[in-house]
Design a protein around this motif. Structure first.
Motif, PDB file in Angstrom:
ATOM      1  N   LEU A 118      63.788 -47.519  29.173  1.00 33.28           N
ATOM      2  CA  LEU A 118      64.365 -47.474  27.827  1.00 33.28           C
ATOM      3  C   LEU A 118      64.227 -46.088  27.215  1.00 33.28           C
ATOM      4  CD1 LEU A 118      62.878 -50.871  26.588  1.00 33.28           C
ATOM      5  CD2 LEU A 118      65.216 -50.454  27.355  1.00 33.28           C
ATOM      6  N   ARG A 119      64.320 -45.065  28.044  1.00 32.69           N
ATOM      7  CA  ARG A 119      64.090 -43.704  27.556  1.00 32.69           C
ATOM      8  C   ARG A 119      65.141 -43.257  26.551  1.00 32.69           C
ATOM      9  NH1 ARG A 119      65.514 -43.848  32.835  1.00 32.69           N
ATOM     10  NH2 ARG A 119      67.441 -42.820  33.490  1.00 32.69           N
ATOM     11  N   SER A 120      66.304 -43.888  26.571  1.00 36.41           N
ATOM     12  CA  SER A 120      67.332 -43.531  25.594  1.00 36.41           C
ATOM     13  C   SER A 120      67.155 -44.291  24.284  1.00 36.41           C
ATOM     14  CB  SER A 120      68.726 -43.814  26.165  1.00 36.41           C
ATOM     15  OG  SER A 120      68.861 -45.186  26.483  1.00 36.41           O
ATOM     16  N   SER A 121      66.202 -45.218  24.245  1.00 39.87           N
ATOM     17  CA  SER A 121      65.908 -45.981  23.025  1.00 39.87           C
ATOM     18  C   SER A 121      64.403 -45.973  22.802  1.00 39.87           C
ATOM     19  CB  SER A 121      66.416 -47.421  23.149  1.00 39.87           C
ATOM     20  OG  SER A 121      67.797 -47.452  23.416  1.00 39.87           O
ATOM     21  N   PRO A 122      63.854 -44.833  22.382  1.00 36.11           N
ATOM     22  CA  PRO A 122      62.392 -44.708  22.281  1.00 36.11           C
ATOM     23  C   PRO A 122      61.751 -45.700  21.327  1.00 36.11           C
ATOM     24  CG  PRO A 122      63.507 -42.813  21.278  1.00 36.11           C
ATOM     25  CD  PRO A 122      64.535 -43.577  22.032  1.00 36.11           C
ATOM     26  N   ARG A 123      62.457 -46.086  20.263  1.00 34.71           N
ATOM     27  CA  ARG A 123      61.860 -47.052  19.339  1.00 34.71           C
ATOM     28  C   ARG A 123      61.667 -48.402  20.016  1.00 34.71           C
ATOM     29  NH1 ARG A 123      64.721 -48.561  13.694  1.00 34.71           N
ATOM     30  NH2 ARG A 123      66.196 -49.528  15.130  1.00 34.71           N
ATOM     31  N   GLN A 124      62.669 -48.834  20.779  1.00 32.28           N
ATOM     32  CA  GLN A 124      62.528 -50.083  21.522  1.00 32.28           C
ATOM     33  C   GLN A 124      61.421 -49.970  22.572  1.00 32.28           C
ATOM     34  OE1 GLN A 124      64.075 -52.828  20.679  1.00 32.28           O
ATOM     35  NE2 GLN A 124      65.238 -51.784  19.087  1.00 32.28           N
ATOM     36  N   ALA A 125      61.329 -48.804  23.199  1.00 33.95           N
ATOM     37  CA  ALA A 125      60.283 -48.598  24.204  1.00 33.95           C
ATOM     38  C   ALA A 125      58.895 -48.704  23.580  1.00 33.95           C
ATOM     39  CB  ALA A 125      60.467 -47.240  24.875  1.00 33.95           C
ATOM     40  N   LEU A 126      58.736 -48.162  22.379  1.00 37.01           N
ATOM     41  CA  LEU A 126      57.443 -48.251  21.691  1.00 37.01           C
ATOM     42  C   LEU A 126      57.081 -49.700  21.382  1.00 37.01           C
ATOM     43  CD1 LEU A 126      57.541 -45.248  19.187  1.00 37.01           C
ATOM     44  CD2 LEU A 126      55.921 -45.579  21.065  1.00 37.01           C
ATOM     45  N   ILE A 127      58.076 -50.465  20.954  1.00 28.54           N
ATOM     46  CA  ILE A 127      57.822 -51.873  20.619  1.00 28.54           C
ATOM     47  C   ILE A 127      57.455 -52.665  21.866  1.00 28.54           C
ATOM     48  CG2 ILE A 127      58.889 -53.998  19.769  1.00 28.54           C
ATOM     49  CD1 ILE A 127      60.609 -52.225  17.927  1.00 28.54           C
ATOM     50  N   ILE A 128      58.263 -52.509  22.908  1.00 30.19           N
ATOM     51  CA  ILE A 128      58.070 -53.318  24.115  1.00 30.19           C
ATOM     52  C   ILE A 128      56.798 -52.929  24.857  1.00 30.19           C
ATOM     53  CG2 ILE A 128      59.094 -53.841  26.379  1.00 30.19           C
ATOM     54  CD1 ILE A 128      61.844 -53.603  24.988  1.00 30.19           C
ATOM     55  N   SER A 129      56.389 -51.667  24.744  1.00 33.02           N
ATOM     56  CA  SER A 129      55.167 -51.223  25.431  1.00 33.02           C
ATOM     57  C   SER A 129      53.912 -51.461  24.597  1.00 33.02           C
ATOM     58  CB  SER A 129      55.271 -49.735  25.775  1.00 33.02           C
ATOM     59  OG  SER A 129      55.362 -48.950  24.594  1.00 33.02           O
ATOM     60  N   SER A 130      54.058 -52.056  23.417  1.00 33.30           N
ATOM     61  CA  SER A 130      52.898 -52.253  22.539  1.00 33.30           C
ATOM     62  C   SER A 130      51.768 -53.070  23.172  1.00 33.30           C
ATOM     63  CB  SER A 130      53.342 -52.893  21.223  1.00 33.30           C
ATOM     64  OG  SER A 130      53.969 -54.147  21.443  1.00 33.30           O
ATOM     65  N   PRO A 131      52.047 -54.035  24.077  1.00 38.56           N
ATOM     66  CA  PRO A 131      50.916 -54.720  24.723  1.00 38.56           C
ATOM     67  C   PRO A 131      50.001 -53.775  25.503  1.00 38.56           C
ATOM     68  CG  PRO A 131      52.896 -56.034  24.972  1.00 38.56           C
ATOM     69  CD  PRO A 131      53.322 -54.720  24.387  1.00 38.56           C
ATOM     70  N   TYR A 132      50.566 -52.719  26.081  1.00 41.67           N
ATOM     71  CA  TYR A 132      49.714 -51.735  26.757  1.00 41.67           C
ATOM     72  C   TYR A 132      48.847 -51.001  25.740  1.00 41.67           C
ATOM     73  CZ  TYR A 132      52.726 -52.493  30.801  1.00 41.67           C
ATOM     74  OH  TYR A 132      53.414 -53.063  31.844  1.00 41.67           O
ATOM     75  N   GLY A 133      49.415 -50.746  24.570  1.00 39.19           N
ATOM     76  CA  GLY A 133      48.627 -50.129  23.513  1.00 39.19           C
ATOM     77  C   GLY A 133      47.487 -51.027  23.073  1.00 39.19           C
ATOM     78  N   ALA A 134      47.760 -52.343  23.015  1.00 39.14           N
ATOM     79  CA  ALA A 134      46.712 -53.292  22.647  1.00 39.14           C
ATOM     80  C   ALA A 134      45.601 -53.304  23.694  1.00 39.14           C
ATOM     81  CB  ALA A 134      47.309 -54.688  22.487  1.00 39.14           C
ATOM     82  N   SER A 135      45.989 -53.276  24.965  1.00 41.08           N
ATOM     83  CA  SER A 135      44.984 -53.237  26.034  1.00 41.08           C
ATOM     84  C   SER A 135      44.160 -51.957  25.958  1.00 41.08           C
ATOM     85  CB  SER A 135      45.665 -53.336  27.402  1.00 41.08           C
ATOM     86  OG  SER A 135      46.274 -54.598  27.572  1.00 41.08           O
ATOM     87  N   ALA A 136      44.839 -50.839  25.703  1.00 43.16           N
ATOM     88  CA  ALA A 136      44.130 -49.566  25.589  1.00 43.16           C
ATOM     89  C   ALA A 136      43.162 -49.589  24.408  1.00 43.16           C
ATOM     90  CB  ALA A 136      45.131 -48.425  25.432  1.00 43.16           C
ATOM     91  N   ALA A 137      43.584 -50.218  23.301  1.00 47.83           N
ATOM     92  CA  ALA A 137      42.714 -50.299  22.126  1.00 47.83           C
ATOM     93  C   ALA A 137      41.479 -51.150  22.417  1.00 47.83           C
ATOM     94  CB  ALA A 137      43.490 -50.875  20.947  1.00 47.83           C
ATOM     95  N   TRP A 159      51.897 -58.247  31.997  1.00 44.88           N
ATOM     96  CA  TRP A 159      51.562 -57.025  32.729  1.00 44.88           C
ATOM     97  C   TRP A 159      50.317 -56.366  32.141  1.00 44.88           C
ATOM     98  CZ3 TRP A 159      55.059 -54.179  36.225  1.00 44.88           C
ATOM     99  CH2 TRP A 159      56.218 -54.899  36.542  1.00 44.88           C
ATOM    100  N   ALA A 160      50.223 -56.388  30.814  1.00 46.14           N
ATOM    101  CA  ALA A 160      49.150 -55.664  30.128  1.00 46.14           C
ATOM    102  C   ALA A 160      47.778 -56.294  30.325  1.00 46.14           C
ATOM    103  CB  ALA A 160      49.462 -55.564  28.637  1.00 46.14           C
ATOM    104  N   THR A 161      47.739 -57.510  30.875  1.00 48.03           N
ATOM    105  CA  THR A 161      46.431 -58.097  31.172  1.00 48.03           C
ATOM    106  C   THR A 161      45.804 -57.472  32.415  1.00 48.03           C
ATOM    107  OG1 THR A 161      47.444 -59.876  32.473  1.00 48.03           O
ATOM    108  CG2 THR A 161      47.053 -60.310  30.125  1.00 48.03           C
ATOM    109  N   ALA A 162      46.626 -56.864  33.260  1.00 45.01           N
ATOM    110  CA  ALA A 162      46.105 -56.265  34.494  1.00 45.01           C
ATOM    111  C   ALA A 162      45.064 -55.181  34.216  1.00 45.01           C
ATOM    112  CB  ALA A 162      47.253 -55.714  35.341  1.00 45.01           C
ATOM    113  N   PRO A 163      45.318 -54.238  33.294  1.00 46.87           N
ATOM    114  CA  PRO A 163      44.286 -53.238  33.005  1.00 46.87           C
ATOM    115  C   PRO A 163      42.986 -53.856  32.487  1.00 46.87           C
ATOM    116  CG  PRO A 163      46.402 -52.539  32.118  1.00 46.87           C
ATOM    117  CD  PRO A 163      46.564 -53.955  32.564  1.00 46.87           C
ATOM    118  N   LEU A 164      43.098 -54.915  31.691  1.00 41.81           N
ATOM    119  CA  LEU A 164      41.893 -55.563  31.168  1.00 41.81           C
ATOM    120  C   LEU A 164      41.103 -56.237  32.290  1.00 41.81           C
ATOM    121  CD1 LEU A 164      43.315 -57.151  27.884  1.00 41.81           C
ATOM    122  CD2 LEU A 164      42.005 -55.033  28.135  1.00 41.81           C
TER     123      LEU A 164
END
Length: 226
Positions: A132-151, A98-103
């Motif tokens: 995963l709003r009830s598990s924010p730590r898991q959400a941060l991990i799983i959403s990390s590819p979006y963070g990589a794309s943003a970086a 999914w995170a390749t789409a922004p790139l």
């Protein structure tokens, strides 16, 4: 006689708010939405990167989503003690598709490519944290590819005025996710408080039932002696 089994069955351990099993169950129940969102992203990319790249991205992301779905079904019955490593790992890797789409949108050279890329990154974060709003730590991990794309996108702007403009987008995006998670945690705290209160009432009713049964037994024994 007080029956507590119905309440106990309605609130099993693996269905309590914030539990990993409950989150996976909800994801599985709405799994069809994943492919609808993939299609909507591909449609958005179509006008920016062309039909060939958009179709290729769509196909690869559908495959990644299917793999993740298989893993989710297999681990959904084995996460009573926590998330483990399998689901977060697979979910993070497949989120990379999914995170390749922004790139693709950002480096397309199209006039609308850069706004679309930012919209996709924010949308991706919202999708992960909504699931995963009830598990924010898991959400941060799983959403990390979006963070990589943003970086990557942010680094491509290094040295220009746009770098600071994009950097300024991060705080209000993070604030929105923070509100989403906070409201969920507050709601789940209220649910847990209600469950504790309900369990306390059940205990009191069971104690009253036992006392009544004991009194009836004593009365029967007394009448039997007479």
């Amino acid at each position: 006689m007080v029956e507590s089994d119905g309440v106990a069955k309605a609130l099993p351990g693996d269905q309590r708010a914030g539990d990993a099993s409950q989150a996976l169950t909800a994801i599985l129940q709405t799994q069809y939405l994943r492919y609808m969102i993939i299609a909507s992203w591909a449609l958005g990319l179509l006008g920016t990167i062309g039909w060939f790249k958009a179709t290729l991205w769509f196909g690869l992301t559908v495959v990644a989503g299917s793999v993740r779905g298989v893993v989710e079904r297999r681990v959904s019955h084995r996460v009573e003690g926590g998330w483990g490593l399998v689901f977060p790992t697979v979910a993070t890797v497949t989120t990379g598709a999914w995170a390749t789409a922004p790139l693709l949108a950002w480096f397309s050279g199209a006039s609308f490519g850069q706004p679309l890329a930012l919209a996709l990154i924010i949308s991706g974060y919202v999708l992960v944290f909504a699931q995963l709003r009830s598990s924010p730590r898991q959400a941060l991990i799983i959403s990390s590819p979006y963070g990589a794309s943003a970086a990557i996108i942010l680094m491509s702007l290094w040295g220009g005025a746009e770098f600071w403009s994009m950097l300024a987008v991060l705080p209000f995006t993070a604030a929105g996710l923070f509100v989403l998670v906070t409201m969920t945690l507050l709601r789940e705290d209220r649910i847990r408080a209600f469950q504790r209160h309900q369990a306390h009432l059940i205990e009191e009713l069971e104690a009253a039932r036992d006392k009544a049964n004991a009194a009836n037994d004593a009365k029967s024994n007394f009448l039997g002696v007479i």
